[in-house]
Design an enzyme around this catalytic site. Structure first.
Site, PDB file in Angstrom:
ATOM      1  N   HIS A   1     -46.814  43.252  -7.702  1.00  0.00           N
ATOM      2  CA  HIS A   1     -45.631  43.918  -8.263  1.00  0.00           C
ATOM      3  C   HIS A   1     -45.796  45.444  -8.182  1.00  0.00           C
ATOM      4  O   HIS A   1     -44.888  46.152  -7.729  1.00  0.00           O
ATOM      5  CB  HIS A   1     -45.436  43.453  -9.710  1.00  0.00           C
ATOM      6  CG  HIS A   1     -44.341  44.147 -10.451  1.00  0.00           C
ATOM      7  ND1 HIS A   1     -43.253  43.474 -10.982  1.00  0.00           N
ATOM      8  CD2 HIS A   1     -44.151  45.467 -10.769  1.00  0.00           C
ATOM      9  CE1 HIS A   1     -42.446  44.357 -11.561  1.00  0.00           C
ATOM     10  NE2 HIS A   1     -42.970  45.567 -11.468  1.00  0.00           N
ATOM     11  N   GLU A   2     -46.966  45.930  -8.613  1.00  0.00           N
ATOM     12  CA  GLU A   2     -47.180  47.389  -8.629  1.00  0.00           C
ATOM     13  C   GLU A   2     -47.218  47.950  -7.204  1.00  0.00           C
ATOM     14  O   GLU A   2     -46.658  49.013  -6.941  1.00  0.00           O
ATOM     15  CB  GLU A   2     -48.460  47.742  -9.388  1.00  0.00           C
ATOM     16  CG  GLU A   2     -48.451  47.370 -10.868  1.00  0.00           C
ATOM     17  CD  GLU A   2     -47.175  47.750 -11.597  1.00  0.00           C
ATOM     18  OE1 GLU A   2     -46.579  48.800 -11.274  1.00  0.00           O
ATOM     19  OE2 GLU A   2     -46.746  46.993 -12.478  1.00  0.00           O
TER      20      GLU A   2
ATOM     21  N   HIS B   1     -43.922  48.618  -5.577  1.00  0.00           N
ATOM     22  CA  HIS B   1     -43.283  49.887  -5.947  1.00  0.00           C
ATOM     23  C   HIS B   1     -43.605  50.986  -4.928  1.00  0.00           C
ATOM     24  O   HIS B   1     -42.796  51.894  -4.715  1.00  0.00           O
ATOM     25  CB  HIS B   1     -43.756  50.355  -7.322  1.00  0.00           C
ATOM     26  CG  HIS B   1     -43.045  49.701  -8.472  1.00  0.00           C
ATOM     27  ND1 HIS B   1     -41.704  49.869  -8.710  1.00  0.00           N
ATOM     28  CD2 HIS B   1     -43.501  48.919  -9.476  1.00  0.00           C
ATOM     29  CE1 HIS B   1     -41.359  49.205  -9.816  1.00  0.00           C
ATOM     30  NE2 HIS B   1     -42.433  48.609 -10.294  1.00  0.00           N
TER      31      HIS B   1
ATOM     32  N   CYS C   1     -40.267  44.830 -15.713  1.00  0.00           N
ATOM     33  CA  CYS C   1     -40.637  46.100 -15.094  1.00  0.00           C
ATOM     34  C   CYS C   1     -40.142  47.225 -16.001  1.00  0.00           C
ATOM     35  O   CYS C   1     -39.005  47.158 -16.494  1.00  0.00           O
ATOM     36  CB  CYS C   1     -39.989  46.204 -13.718  1.00  0.00           C
ATOM     37  SG  CYS C   1     -40.359  47.739 -12.865  1.00  0.00           S
TER      38      CYS C   1
HETATM   39 NI    NI Z   1     -42.466  47.528 -12.089  1.00  0.00          NI
END
Ligand code: NI
Length: 177
Positions: free
Chosen positions: A144-145, A148, A102
């Site tokens: 994953h995105e 966030h 990341c």
């Molecule tokens: Ni990330």
């Protein structure tokens, strides 16, 4: 276009829930997306979420290269995509474990378990709806995105913290095998 400063783990913007975008076609959203793409490419990342550039809005950018020759490859690869107000539907509870990094945790890698087959939807900069099925690394990057946007970083998804490493050590020790 501009390269934006990337927030690192510990900055409060990375643990907050981001707000929905009410006008996906607004010029300031277009500029944010263009700057995020430039920042992601400059940093050699596969994806970037707006909170990582200190903007608490539900927008992510990503790309997953692939040859797209077979249907399986097609779902595992993604063109350069700007996705606004994304939603994820898990199509199979089966998870896959794989290495993630990341841009907000520079130099680190971790083994993360995630569902390997998802459908996601959202809007592009023209206000058109995007809907895709994703597998493999494509499914991993999108999850994953989107994490966030809910203030979640990948270490929170790791089943075994012994697999949380410096990338340089990983490279070094993999070479020894
Ligand atoms: Ni990330």
């Amino acid at each position: 276009m501009a390269i934006l400063k990337i927030a690192r783990m510990g900055h409060p913007v990375l643990s907050a829930v981001a707000a929905s975008i009410t006008a996906p076609t607004a010029p300031d959203i277009k500029k944010l997306a263009a700057d995020m793409v430039e920042t992601m490419l400059d940093a050699d990342g596969a994806g970037l979420a707006a909170p990582q550039v200190h903007v608490p809005l539900r927008l992510v950018v990503f790309q997953v290269p692939g040859d797209g020759q077979t249907e399986a490859d097609f779902d595992a690869a993604a063109p350069l995509t700007v996705l606004i107000n994304p939603e994820i539907e898990i199509l199979a509870q089966q998870t896959e474990t794989g290495w993630e990094g990341c841009l907000s945790l520079p130099g680190l890698r971790g083994q993360v378990a995630r569902p390997s087959h998802i459908r996601y939807a959202g809007f592009d900069l023209e206000g058109n709806r995007i809907e895709r099925v994703a597998t493999g690394f494509h499914a991993r990057v999108v999850q994953h995105e989107c994490d966030h946007l809910d203030g979640v970083l990948y270490p929170q998804r790791m089943p075994d913290m012994r697999q949380f490493l410096f990338e340089s050590e990983l490279r070094h020790w993999q070479k020894q095998e």
